[in-house]
Scaffold this motif. Sequence first.
Motif, PDB file in Angstrom:
ATOM      1  N   HIS A 258      36.995  43.529  34.389  1.00 17.30           N
ATOM      2  CA  HIS A 258      37.892  42.592  33.710  1.00 17.30           C
ATOM      3  C   HIS A 258      37.926  42.888  32.210  1.00 17.30           C
ATOM      4  O   HIS A 258      37.019  43.515  31.658  1.00 17.30           O
ATOM      5  N   THR A 261      37.416  36.821  29.934  1.00 19.26           N
ATOM      6  CA  THR A 261      37.258  35.609  30.730  1.00 19.26           C
ATOM      7  C   THR A 261      37.324  34.414  29.792  1.00 19.26           C
ATOM      8  O   THR A 261      36.629  34.366  28.782  1.00 19.26           O
ATOM      9  N   CYS A 274      38.716  31.353  33.887  1.00 18.66           N
ATOM     10  CA  CYS A 274      39.800  32.270  34.253  1.00 18.66           C
ATOM     11  C   CYS A 274      39.445  33.693  33.871  1.00 18.66           C
ATOM     12  O   CYS A 274      39.295  34.003  32.674  1.00 18.66           O
ATOM     13  N   LEU A 275      39.299  34.545  34.871  1.00 16.50           N
ATOM     14  CA  LEU A 275      39.010  35.965  34.657  1.00 16.50           C
ATOM     15  C   LEU A 275      40.302  36.746  34.815  1.00 16.50           C
ATOM     16  O   LEU A 275      41.042  36.548  35.771  1.00 16.50           O
TER      17      LEU A 275
END
Length: 292
Positions: A258, A261, A274-275
Amino acid sequence: MKFRAVMMDSSPMREFANIVSTISKLSKECILRLSSDQLYFIVSEENNGPAPPILWCEVPQALFFSEYQIVGVDDEHKDIYLGIISANLSKSLVTLKTAKSLKMKLTKKQCPCLTLEIDLPSITMQQSRLVTHDVPVIVIPRKLWTEFHEPRVPRPDISIELPSLKQLRTTIDRMKTMSPEVVLRASAEGRLTLQIKTDLAKVSTRFRDLRVEAFEGPIDHSDSESESQINEDVSRVCYCRVDAKKFSMFLSADNISHNRTICSIVHKKLVTLCLQTEENVKLQCFITGIVY
């Protein structure tokens, strides 16, 4: 109903396997919603009645699949909702890290199945091996679709970018052995504090200089148990008490590559994590605050 999709590139296949693996750690069961442009993995609270999702993951099909075909029940209902045991799907995708290709299709055998055909290189021969997994699914009737819509959440009081998930997970895993609850406290100055209290001790870990995406303050602390650092303006600090185990489970998503976040807090009521990835995958987790 018909569904068929093909994945050819090694990087998206590895990422897809990691996403499903993370979801299997968060819940035994999930809903896989197939639409024309996205795949959605949806997890609800494990209880006897309808409940809003606690996890919502969006996977854009165009960035993962070289072929993608879906036909719904009719022109008005084009999506397909499938109930699936997360671990069964995750175990079937373990070999994707070395696979040449993946074909997914909806089939009818002894029961409805999501059939996975994985093309694997052979160790001793030049020919490849085709491994097939039939993962049983439950086709969700249309009358229940409304239970699996993306939750509508209040505007957060603060949104702050989290530090390394691996570092956070190490911290929270130690904390949850001492307390089942953890308080997340975020300030408009970019500080995030994780705090637990027991009869014997109070333990806090602070992270500084984090990016604040949004702040809707000031925050009213007239009836709260807010604690702050010396000279810190409490009106620019909000917090929420949450289940430490649920927070830790989300942090297992650190195996998904990712780029950031975000932690959004509705003061004392809700934490949304929320990633986001470079492939525009979005994994959201909604943890309701514990109020006494």
